[in-house]
Enzyme design. Structure first.
Site, PDB file in Angstrom:
ATOM      1  N   LYS A   1       0.860  -1.182   0.000  1.00 44.95           N
ATOM      2  CA  LYS A   1       0.000   0.000   0.000  1.00 44.95           C
ATOM      3  C   LYS A   1       0.896   1.232   0.000  1.00 44.95           C
ATOM      4  O   LYS A   1       0.848   2.098   0.872  1.00 44.95           O
ATOM      5  CB  LYS A   1      -0.929  -0.022   1.225  1.00 44.95           C
ATOM      6  CG  LYS A   1      -2.078   0.980   1.156  1.00 44.95           C
ATOM      7  CD  LYS A   1      -3.036   0.714   0.007  1.00 44.95           C
ATOM      8  CE  LYS A   1      -4.199   1.719   0.062  1.00 44.95           C
ATOM      9  NZ  LYS A   1      -5.037   1.645  -1.157  1.00 44.95           N
TER      10      LYS A   1
ATOM     11  N   ASP B   1      -5.510  -3.367  -2.246  1.00 37.26           N
ATOM     12  CA  ASP B   1      -6.923  -3.344  -2.604  1.00 37.26           C
ATOM     13  C   ASP B   1      -7.123  -3.775  -4.050  1.00 37.26           C
ATOM     14  O   ASP B   1      -8.039  -4.538  -4.379  1.00 37.26           O
ATOM     15  CB  ASP B   1      -7.552  -1.978  -2.336  1.00 37.26           C
ATOM     16  CG  ASP B   1      -6.674  -0.812  -2.780  1.00 37.26           C
ATOM     17  OD1 ASP B   1      -5.519  -1.035  -3.185  1.00 37.26           O
ATOM     18  OD2 ASP B   1      -7.157   0.338  -2.699  1.00 37.26           O
TER      19      ASP B   1
ATOM     20  N   ASP C   1      -1.841 -12.566   5.049  1.00 39.49           N
ATOM     21  CA  ASP C   1      -2.872 -13.280   5.794  1.00 39.49           C
ATOM     22  C   ASP C   1      -4.212 -13.185   5.065  1.00 39.49           C
ATOM     23  O   ASP C   1      -4.919 -14.182   4.864  1.00 39.49           O
ATOM     24  CB  ASP C   1      -2.973 -12.669   7.191  1.00 39.49           C
ATOM     25  CG  ASP C   1      -3.833 -13.482   8.144  1.00 39.49           C
ATOM     26  OD1 ASP C   1      -4.324 -14.555   7.751  1.00 39.49           O
ATOM     27  OD2 ASP C   1      -4.016 -13.035   9.292  1.00 39.49           O
TER      28      ASP C   1
END
Length: 363
Positions: free
Chosen positions: A189, A221, A245
């Protein structure tokens, strides 16, 4: 070869699936002339019940002194109300940190025999999916500084990475991609997080040593969206602890067979690795001969491959699993049309599925 394996059955269906993996390992040992000794480790909710903590030091020491470790699953609603510092999941963090296994290899492989279970359209998945996610395991927000204010109205968790922590994950990603389709995607990110910008800088630096591998970057995302929209673009994904994860669970679901997927957690090779199926403890079916043991059996194959360097033996297990599926044998979670599979006499439980793998292994 004589090796010691620490068994960490844990909670729920953990003991059920570990038992079948042990039967398969014993069959491999007999077929190829190896001897495996097993040491039991009590960790997770069962350790809370017995010792008042999820991973006592003496139990961790058993794993550290073994040549490798095989884990079932930990946790369950029985321990939802225990104090946060002794939740069963703390056993996982304790094992990973104590064993210094910093990289989690999680293959998201769609078995061709189970293609009908994939929730994506045929034109999206084509002839199958084979993605490897390399997740950083002992750093980042899960291990960073955290706290809660005295009034309980403010809480914080810190995402922190060093160059060295990132480099060893990125390098493993490049090494893995080099032996596959030669595409590495680093997920971050970086438009928001300083730590992610460091991931990009490290990846670009290490890339100079792997010119044959194409390096891509994706924001997390967008990566989550692309895994559903066009998963075949991915070969190897390298990413942080939290992002890995989340994305590895998403990737496992698009294969349609979470009960089939194995994982390996590796360190620098000086100590044992930690191998486990990616599914949870499923306490509602524990002890009922309903759990699918194949993910744990395939985790045992990864154990043989990575810790013991027994490639032929690992392939023998994987081939046996493929043949079991080819012949239509199914546990309930991968049956699809359960009634049709049952009518064909191919619906089996945990123990029978393990027995079938041993049977096909010995053919």
């Amino acid at each position: 070869m004589n090796k010691t394996i620490a068994l960490i059955p844990g909670d729920g269906i953990g003991p059920d699936v570990i038992a079948e993996a042990v039967n398969v390992l014993n069959a491999v040992g007999k077929k190829f002339g190896h001897s495996f000794e097993y040491k039991n480790v009590i960790a997770g909710g069962c350790a809370i019940d017995k010792f008042g903590e999820p991973l006592p030091k003496d139990q961790l020491d058993i794993a550290l002194n073994a040549d490798s470790a095989l884990l079932g699953a930990v946790g369950g609603p029985k321990w939802d109300d225990v104090a946060p510092e002794i939740r069963p999941e703390k056993a996982l963090l304790g094992l990973r940190g104590g064993m210094k296994v910093y990289a989690n290899l999680r293959p998201a492989l769609m078995f061709k025999q189970l293609k009908a279970a994939c929730p994506l359209k045929d034109e999206v998945v084509g002839d199958g999916l084979d993605i490897l996610i390399v997740r950083e395991l002992t750093g980042g927000i899960y291990f960073g500084e955290r706290g809660t204010s005295e009034d309980g109205k403010t809480a914080w968790d810190t995402e922190k990475y060093t160059w060295a922590e990132i480099e060893r994950i990125v390098r493993l990603g490049f090494e893995s991609a080099k032996n596959r389709r030669k595409i590495l995607t680093v997920v971050d990110k970086a438009n928001i997080l300083n730590s992610s910008r460091l991931w990009r800088k490290v990846a670009e630096t290490v890339h100079a040593e792997y010119p044959e591998v194409t390096l891509n970057f994706l924001y997390v995302d967008n990566a989550a969206m692309q895994l559903v929209r066009n998963p075949k673009q991915f070969d190897v994904i390298a990413t942080s602890n939290m992002f890995g994860d989340i994305l590895s669970d998403e990737a496992s679901q698009i294969t349609g067979s979470i009960g089939m997927l194995a994982s390996a957690s590796l360190g620098d090779g000086t100590g044992p690795g930690l191998y486990e199926p990616i599914h949870g403890s499923a306490p509602d079916i524990a002890g009922k001969d309903l759990a699918n043991p194949l993910a744990t059996i395939l985790s045992a194959a990864m154990l043989l491959r990575y810790d013991f360097k027994l490639e032929e033996e690992a392939k023998a297990i994987e081939t046996a699993v493929e043949k079991v599926l080819d012949d239509g044998w199914r546990t309930g979670d991968i049956a699809g049309d359960v009634e049709a599979v049952k009518a064909a006499g191919k619906l089996v439980g945990t123990k029978k599925m393990g027995e079938l793998v041993v049977e096909y292994l010995n053919k």
